[in-house]
Design a protein around this motif. Structure first.
Motif, mmCIF file in Angstrom:
data_model
loop_
_atom_site.group_PDB
_atom_site.id
_atom_site.type_symbol
_atom_site.label_atom_id
_atom_site.label_comp_id
_atom_site.label_asym_id
_atom_site.label_seq_id
_atom_site.Cartn_x
_atom_site.Cartn_y
_atom_site.Cartn_z
ATOM 1 N N ALA A 71 0.832 -1.195 0.000
ATOM 2 C CA ALA A 71 0.000 0.000 0.000
ATOM 3 C C ALA A 71 0.868 1.247 0.000
ATOM 4 N N GLU A 72 0.343 2.307 -0.561
ATOM 5 C CA GLU A 72 1.076 3.562 -0.613
ATOM 6 C C GLU A 72 1.106 4.207 0.766
ATOM 7 N N GLU A 73 2.311 4.570 1.209
ATOM 8 C CA GLU A 73 2.455 5.160 2.525
ATOM 9 C C GLU A 73 1.974 6.609 2.506
ATOM 10 N N ALA A 74 1.187 6.961 3.495
ATOM 11 C CA ALA A 74 0.678 8.320 3.598
ATOM 12 C C ALA A 74 1.710 9.206 4.278
ATOM 13 N N TYR A 75 1.687 10.490 3.960
ATOM 14 C CA TYR A 75 2.606 11.443 4.574
ATOM 15 C C TYR A 75 2.233 11.611 6.044
ATOM 16 N N PRO A 76 3.212 11.528 6.965
ATOM 17 C CA PRO A 76 2.897 11.660 8.396
ATOM 18 C C PRO A 76 2.188 12.972 8.686
ATOM 19 N N GLU A 77 1.059 12.884 9.337
ATOM 20 C CA GLU A 77 0.258 14.073 9.646
ATOM 21 C C GLU A 77 0.235 14.302 11.147
#
Length: 226
Positions: A71-77
């Protein structure tokens, strides 16, 4: 260039803090999360079967990828929260194996008279010692069993308690760090032991000319009120 920086800062939005309720936990519940104290030898689960126990260090092993590996890693928020007592909490999940916990206390020599300006440094020397829940020995052995790196840094405007630990041990390491602020014991023998390290720290600073010059500049600029 300065105008570009100012315009960039002006375009930033202020963080929105979410109100988080305070949930009190009993001391017995906190102690249940603490690992068993091991003063010597191996831990009770040392004989537990491990598929890699007999694998030599020079032999490669095949790691099974998790279900979300593709899965595509999301940018840390970052997430912002505020407790009922005004404490602000900022959390960022970087999906790493380790977690860094930091507790900033808005206190320091800037807000204290020169007669008591040494108190923050004494707190630094008394960090991660006895508390209302654990003794000094139990605190240190628990950090060792978790493989955690704990430290304390004192500035002129804040005191930082920091712990680096595997993310699954955060529920155990967090109470150990909070105990430095909420319920330290400050035992007389621990205070006497901390006083013995004062001269050692002063000597270490004198051996570093860069740090010593900065300290002397602050003393001269603020007229001994640093």
């Amino acid at each position: 260039q300065r105008g570009l920086v100012q315009s960039g800062v002006a375009s930033l939005e202020a963080p929105k803090f979410v109100q988080v309720p305070i949930v009190e936990e009993s001391q017995s519940r906190l102690m249940e999360d603490m690992p068993d104290l091991v003063l010597g030898g191996h831990a009770p689960n040392y004989d537990k079967e491990s598929p890699y126990r007999t694998v030599p260090l020079d032999e490669a092993i095949e790691c099974q990828e998790g279900g979300n590996a593709g899965a595509e890693e999301a940018y840390p928020e970052p997430h912002f929260g505020r407790l009922e007592n005004g404490v602000q909490v900022i959390a960022v999940d970087r999906q790493g194996l380790c977690a860094s916990l930091g507790l900033y206390v808005h206190v320091g020599s800037r807000f204290i008279g020169k007669e008591r300006a040494c108190l923050p440094h004494m707190l630094e020397l008394l960090a991660f010692r006895s508390s209302a829940h654990l003794s000094h020995l139990r605190t240190q052995k628990t950090l060792e069993q978790l493989g955690a790196a704990a430290s304390c840094r004192v500035g002129r405007e804040d005191v930082l308690f920091q712990t680096d630990v595997l993310r699954e041990y955060v529920p155990v390491a967090l109470p150990l760090m909070l105990a430095n602020v909420l319920c330290p014991s400050v035992l007389p023998d621990e205070v006497a032991e901390a006083q013995q390290h004062v001269l050692e720290l002063q000597q270490m600073m004198e051996e570093k000319p860069e740090s010593l010059v900065v300290e002397l500049l602050h003393v001269a600029a603020y007229r001994d009120n640093t």
